[in-house]
Scaffold this motif. Structure first.
Motif, PDB file in Angstrom:
ATOM      1  N   SER A 107     -20.194   5.827 -36.504  1.00 20.92           N
ATOM      2  CA  SER A 107     -19.340   6.851 -35.903  1.00 20.92           C
ATOM      3  C   SER A 107     -18.505   6.291 -34.765  1.00 20.92           C
ATOM      4  CB  SER A 107     -20.203   8.013 -35.389  1.00 20.92           C
ATOM      5  OG  SER A 107     -21.121   7.553 -34.405  1.00 20.92           O
ATOM      6  N   ALA A 108     -19.088   5.367 -33.999  1.00 18.57           N
ATOM      7  CA  ALA A 108     -18.359   4.804 -32.861  1.00 18.57           C
ATOM      8  C   ALA A 108     -17.196   3.921 -33.304  1.00 18.57           C
ATOM      9  CB  ALA A 108     -19.315   4.004 -31.972  1.00 18.57           C
ATOM     10  N   ARG A 109     -17.144   3.548 -34.582  1.00 19.88           N
ATOM     11  CA  ARG A 109     -16.101   2.640 -35.069  1.00 19.88           C
ATOM     12  C   ARG A 109     -15.305   3.255 -36.219  1.00 19.88           C
ATOM     13  NH1 ARG A 109     -18.567  -3.217 -35.946  1.00 19.88           N
ATOM     14  NH2 ARG A 109     -16.342  -3.693 -35.885  1.00 19.88           N
ATOM     15  N   ARG A 110     -15.404   4.573 -36.379  1.00 29.40           N
ATOM     16  CA  ARG A 110     -14.733   5.225 -37.509  1.00 29.40           C
ATOM     17  C   ARG A 110     -13.227   5.009 -37.463  1.00 29.40           C
ATOM     18  NH1 ARG A 110     -12.562  10.386 -38.293  1.00 29.40           N
ATOM     19  NH2 ARG A 110     -13.219  10.988 -36.203  1.00 29.40           N
ATOM     20  N   LEU A 111     -12.622   5.116 -36.287  1.00 28.87           N
ATOM     21  CA  LEU A 111     -11.169   4.960 -36.201  1.00 28.87           C
ATOM     22  C   LEU A 111     -10.733   3.522 -36.474  1.00 28.87           C
ATOM     23  CD1 LEU A 111     -10.270   7.335 -33.230  1.00 28.87           C
ATOM     24  CD2 LEU A 111     -10.294   7.787 -35.695  1.00 28.87           C
ATOM     25  N   GLU A 112     -11.637   2.566 -36.259  1.00 27.74           N
ATOM     26  CA  GLU A 112     -11.323   1.186 -36.664  1.00 27.74           C
ATOM     27  C   GLU A 112     -11.147   1.116 -38.181  1.00 27.74           C
ATOM     28  OE1 GLU A 112     -13.774  -2.026 -35.174  1.00 27.74           O
ATOM     29  OE2 GLU A 112     -14.446  -0.761 -33.519  1.00 27.74           O
ATOM     30  N   VAL A 113     -11.990   1.847 -38.914  1.00 28.62           N
ATOM     31  CA  VAL A 113     -11.876   1.879 -40.373  1.00 28.62           C
ATOM     32  C   VAL A 113     -10.568   2.558 -40.774  1.00 28.62           C
ATOM     33  CG1 VAL A 113     -12.978   2.624 -42.514  1.00 28.62           C
ATOM     34  CG2 VAL A 113     -14.385   1.884 -40.589  1.00 28.62           C
ATOM     35  N   TYR A 114     -10.196   3.621 -40.069  1.00 31.99           N
ATOM     36  CA  TYR A 114      -8.903   4.253 -40.320  1.00 31.99           C
ATOM     37  C   TYR A 114      -7.771   3.228 -40.180  1.00 31.99           C
ATOM     38  CZ  TYR A 114     -10.385   9.181 -40.464  1.00 31.99           C
ATOM     39  OH  TYR A 114     -10.923  10.387 -40.831  1.00 31.99           O
ATOM     40  N   ASP A 115      -7.830   2.447 -39.113  1.00 26.53           N
ATOM     41  CA  ASP A 115      -6.762   1.465 -38.878  1.00 26.53           C
ATOM     42  C   ASP A 115      -6.707   0.432 -40.009  1.00 26.53           C
ATOM     43  OD1 ASP A 115      -6.093   2.720 -36.516  1.00 26.53           O
ATOM     44  OD2 ASP A 115      -7.370   1.421 -35.279  1.00 26.53           O
ATOM     45  N   ILE A 116      -7.878   0.056 -40.526  1.00 26.83           N
ATOM     46  CA  ILE A 116      -7.911  -0.894 -41.638  1.00 26.83           C
ATOM     47  C   ILE A 116      -7.265  -0.278 -42.883  1.00 26.83           C
ATOM     48  CG2 ILE A 116      -9.456  -2.111 -43.234  1.00 26.83           C
ATOM     49  CD1 ILE A 116     -11.410  -2.396 -40.841  1.00 26.83           C
ATOM     50  N   ILE A 117      -7.578   0.990 -43.145  1.00 24.41           N
ATOM     51  CA  ILE A 117      -7.001   1.664 -44.315  1.00 24.41           C
ATOM     52  C   ILE A 117      -5.485   1.771 -44.172  1.00 24.41           C
ATOM     53  CG2 ILE A 117      -6.925   3.852 -45.585  1.00 24.41           C
ATOM     54  CD1 ILE A 117      -9.890   4.243 -44.755  1.00 24.41           C
ATOM     55  N   TRP A 118      -5.025   2.179 -42.993  1.00 25.00           N
ATOM     56  CA  TRP A 118      -3.572   2.285 -42.772  1.00 25.00           C
ATOM     57  C   TRP A 118      -2.909   0.914 -42.908  1.00 25.00           C
ATOM     58  CZ3 TRP A 118      -5.797   6.770 -41.902  1.00 25.00           C
ATOM     59  CH2 TRP A 118      -5.036   7.938 -41.862  1.00 25.00           C
ATOM     60  N   GLN A 126       2.265  16.139 -40.308  1.00 24.69           N
ATOM     61  CA  GLN A 126       2.433  16.338 -38.866  1.00 24.69           C
ATOM     62  C   GLN A 126       1.474  15.400 -38.143  1.00 24.69           C
ATOM     63  OE1 GLN A 126       0.928  20.544 -38.677  1.00 24.69           O
ATOM     64  NE2 GLN A 126      -0.357  19.759 -37.029  1.00 24.69           N
ATOM     65  N   PRO A 127       1.799  15.029 -36.893  1.00 28.28           N
ATOM     66  CA  PRO A 127       0.872  14.165 -36.140  1.00 28.28           C
ATOM     67  C   PRO A 127      -0.406  14.924 -35.794  1.00 28.28           C
ATOM     68  CG  PRO A 127       3.076  14.191 -35.153  1.00 28.28           C
ATOM     69  CD  PRO A 127       3.021  15.301 -36.141  1.00 28.28           C
ATOM     70  N   SER A 128      -1.542  14.245 -35.857  1.00 24.04           N
ATOM     71  CA  SER A 128      -2.820  14.843 -35.450  1.00 24.04           C
ATOM     72  C   SER A 128      -3.082  14.523 -33.983  1.00 24.04           C
ATOM     73  CB  SER A 128      -3.956  14.295 -36.309  1.00 24.04           C
ATOM     74  OG  SER A 128      -4.178  12.929 -35.997  1.00 24.04           O
ATOM     75  N   GLY A 129      -4.100  15.145 -33.436  1.00 23.87           N
ATOM     76  CA  GLY A 129      -4.456  14.878 -32.053  1.00 23.87           C
ATOM     77  C   GLY A 129      -4.885  13.444 -31.817  1.00 23.87           C
ATOM     78  N   GLU A 130      -5.363  12.768 -32.866  1.00 21.90           N
ATOM     79  CA  GLU A 130      -5.798  11.373 -32.749  1.00 21.90           C
ATOM     80  C   GLU A 130      -4.647  10.399 -32.931  1.00 21.90           C
ATOM     81  OE1 GLU A 130      -8.692  10.479 -31.882  1.00 21.90           O
ATOM     82  OE2 GLU A 130     -10.026  12.186 -32.256  1.00 21.90           O
ATOM     83  N   GLY A 131      -3.459  10.912 -33.260  1.00 20.10           N
ATOM     84  CA  GLY A 131      -2.310  10.037 -33.422  1.00 20.10           C
ATOM     85  C   GLY A 131      -2.030   9.608 -34.844  1.00 20.10           C
ATOM     86  N   TYR A 132      -2.850  10.040 -35.805  1.00 18.45           N
ATOM     87  CA  TYR A 132      -2.634   9.696 -37.209  1.00 18.45           C
ATOM     88  C   TYR A 132      -1.863  10.820 -37.892  1.00 18.45           C
ATOM     89  CZ  TYR A 132      -6.280   6.254 -36.298  1.00 18.45           C
ATOM     90  OH  TYR A 132      -7.003   5.221 -35.776  1.00 18.45           O
TER      91      TYR A 132
END
Length: 705
Positions: free
Chosen positions: A10-21, A131-137
């Motif tokens: 959970s602490a690294r979930r957004l890192e996985v998002y960045d990899i997918i993007w 639309q942009p999300s609160g997390e910036g994605y």
């Protein structure tokens, strides 16, 4: 297309998002939206604000409700015992309740789905509004069902806090001991000590198997291997409970009754689970075996079972009966089987999913068994379970780990493990994290870490530059005790006698420093240096040290945890005098016919649950912590009229009831009455109905407990 589930830290979930993007491109990837709709609490808050009700009244009223649909607000007020005795008048809030009910299930706002990500080609923007999300994605404005209908490939990137807790524990083991606890190499998952701990229901903190209901099931079930963990995780789901699968499974598993199969031709499918339906895969196989269809068609039929009242479900039922009779299954057997499938399928578990969950379940249990301090350091840092942190802290203490308070020179942003020696043997202790100080900011934690070591309270105030409230809170929880040799809780002799410094002295000094810092802007440089030098010289004032009770109160207020000792420690003798049986003795008491019929248990409330049960009547499960362990109590419908208000409104309780054995090592209490612990110790046991605790002071209309 099927979803692709990825369980990540959970602490690294957004890192996985960045990899997918990065892998597919920002023009081909988007998050999925989630339409938040009104339930009762949000409806009360928004409707109350629209009606200009006092914020305090709105807050108390909203928190009083369980998590239910807004349309059931009046029904809950009328039927739930805690409301009937709360002092809340439905007539007084008629206008509010009318608005609340009218808001039921209406959209409140659009949010980013916690894990859904869609993949497309370069036509993504032409196929969904973004639309942009609160997390910036970038986020699609369609929800998870919409994007499936549109044919997008959907990933569920699930952030699992236990994964982060396990990673933290492994990193701490490596940092402190130099050893490598490779939890990915534990196969074949057959350590008898781990299964003995699981079968003893000693699973607080463990993934998926720590809830009161799970611990009761574990005590009855007694898992012996990895396949049993898979079944246990799948069995403790709304589907098997609603379909009444748990009792037949346990009867067959424990050898009390032979397994019962709906039809002899289904025995190969259900033999692994003692004749009951546990997995989604079994649903698919049963549909295929009964109707003669393919497994793919069986999966489509299973999906329709999750849509109650839909035309698809009606069509599937008609097809199932017709095809089953044509395939040699009698109509009565088909009717019984259909009832089982229909009640199970919407809330069941896929075996592959359960197997994936069983892995971190075993890993967390193994770490708890062999590296308890490190395991709980991870759990306290990432908070992966259902219990408050204070319970995890005391569970760690019972498992043999030491507990060290906040220290400005030792505590980090996260929970860490420190090593010491005890009789020549290494002993590990958990250091409480700075992040749990109420109101402290990440920037303040960063300055504390960068400024170490600090030589005095004055040095800390000048260089760490924390806010005045945070400085006082650090003093009150003992973060400067080691700098001044202070031993709190009245043990002055250990700190050098009555002339020693106390936390009260440091608190006075901290207030002087705060005033000095505010006044120093008008001073010259030389004057500032003189004032700061004088402030460094903290002298004893003769003020008494904080008592043990005052220390615990400060810890609970500032950290949310009783760190130095259990909050009930000073009351255990009084409870024992009144005949309370402590958690560690409850199993033995259950074996004694003279003691199990009318037993008293007590403790701090750590969990209340009202899960769905087959009868449809609400059952309240309560878990109490008395410092020696956990006691679980069950309040059935007939006890709730007397007890519900006390159960939901009190923090420390005494419960009277009958001990129920729930397996070789499992025990719980069938509750008959309960009291607030303060009232019990003051007045002795008396019927709860004679002293209702009001949510609402109806005479004044003011909110309050």
């Amino acid at each position: 297309l099927p979803d692709i589930d990825l369980d990540v830290e959970s602490a690294r979930r957004l890192e996985v998002y960045d990899i997918i993007w990065g892998a597919f491109g920002a023009d081909r990837v988007a998050c999925v939206a989630m339409v938040e709709t009104y339930r009762v609490r949000h409806a009360i808050r928004d409707a109350g604000q629209a009606l200009s009700l006092p914020p305090g009244e709105i807050d108390v009223l909203a928190k009083a409700f369980p998590h239910i649909s807004a349309r059931h607000a009046r029904k809950a007020l009328a039927e739930l015992p805690e409301f009937r005795r709360s002092g809340i008048s439905p007539a007084r809030f008629d206008a509010l309740l009318a608005l609340v009910e009218s808001l039921d299930a209406l959209p409140r706002h659009l949010a980013m789905h916690p894990c859904g990500v869609i993949l497309s080609d370069s036509t993504l923007a032409a196929r969904t509004p973004l639309q942009p999300s609160g997390e910036g994605y970038l986020m699609s404005q369609f929800d998870k069902d919409d994007v499936e209908e549109l044919g997008f490939l959907k990933l569920d990137v699930l952030g699992v806090r236990m994964q982060s807790a396990l990673a933290h524990a492994g990193a701490e083991i490596q940092r402190v001991t130099g050893a490598s606890a490779d939890i990915d190499s534990l196969a074949p998952f057959d350590d008898p000590r781990v299964y003995d701990m699981i079968g003893s229901s000693d699973t607080v903190g463990c993934f998926q198997i720590e809830s009161p209901g799970q611990r009761e099931l574990l005590g009855k079930f007694g898992p012996r291997d990895f396949a049993d963990i898979i079944i246990d995780i799948s069995l403790f789901r709304p589907g098997p409970v609603k379909a009444d699968m748990v009792v037949p499974f346990l009867n067959a598993r424990l050898g009390w009754k032979p397994p019962e199969y709906p039809h002899p031709r289904l025995r190969p499918i259900l033999e692994q689970s003692c004749g009951v339906v546990v997995f989604h895969e079994q649903i698919i196989q049963i549909v295929a075996a009964v109707t003669g269809c393919s497994l793919a068609e069986g999966e489509q039929a299973r999906r329709s079972l999750g849509k109650p009242g839909s035309p698809q479900l009606a069509a599937t039922r008609e097809w199932f009966h017709a095809a089953g009779q044509a395939n040699g299954f009698p109509a009565p057997a088909l009717e019984r089987l259909w009832g089982t499938l229909e009640s199970f399928a919407a809330f069941g578990f896929c075996k592959a999913h359960a197997a994936a969950f069983a892995l971190p379940t075993y890993q967390s249990a193994w770490l708890k068994r062999y590296w308890p301090a490190f395991f709980y350091a991870g759990a306290l840092t990432h908070d992966p379970g259902m219990y408050p942190k204070r319970l995890l802290l005391h569970a760690a203490r019972r498992a043999g780990a030491g507990i060290l308070g906040v220290d400005v020179n030792r505590s980090a942003a996260v929970y860490q493990v420190e090593e010491s020696e005890n009789g020549g043997q290494p002993q590990y202790a958990i250091r409480v994290a700075l992040a749990d100080i109420d109101g402290i900011s990440a920037a303040e934690i960063g300055r504390i870490a960068a400024g170490r070591p600090f030589s005095s309270l004055t040095d800390f105030h000048k260089r760490a530059q924390v806010s005045a409230p945070v400085l006082e809170k650090l003093v009150r929880v003992g973060a400067f005790d080691s700098l001044y040799g202070i031993t709190p809780a009245g043990r002055l002799e250990a700190a050098g006698g009555p002339g020693s410094l106390t936390r009260r002295d440091l608190l006075l000094a901290a207030q002087d420093l705060i005033r000095l810092g505010q006044a120093s802007r008008q001073m010259g440089a030389a004057q500032q240096e003189l004032e700061w030098a004088a402030a460094c010289d903290i002298q004893p004032t003769g003020l008494p040290e904080l008592t043990a009770a005052e220390v615990v109160r400060s810890e609970l207020e500032i950290l949310g945890m009783d760190v130095s000792r259990h909050v009930l420690q000073g009351r255990l003798a009084a409870l024992a005098e009144r005949g309370v049986v402590f958690a560690k003795d409850l199993l033995a008491a259950g074996d004694d016919p003279a003691r199990r019929k009318d037993v008293l248990v007590a403790g701090v409330k750590v969990a209340t649950q009202t899960p769905p049960v087959r009868s449809g009547k609400r059952v309240v499960f309560l878990t109490l912590d008395d410092s020696t362990g956990l006691s679980d109590a069950t309040f059935f419908h007939n006890a709730q009229e007397r007890c519900a208000a006390t159960v939901f409104q009190s923090w420390q309780l005494v419960v009277r009831g009958e001990i129920r054995r729930t397996g070789a090592k499992g025990v719980s209490v069938r509750a008959e009455d309960c009291w607030d612990l303060d009232e019990f110790l003051a007045d002795g046991p008396r019927p709860a109905a004679t002293a209702p605790r009001k949510l609402w002071h109806s005479s004044t209309g003011s909110a309050g407990w």
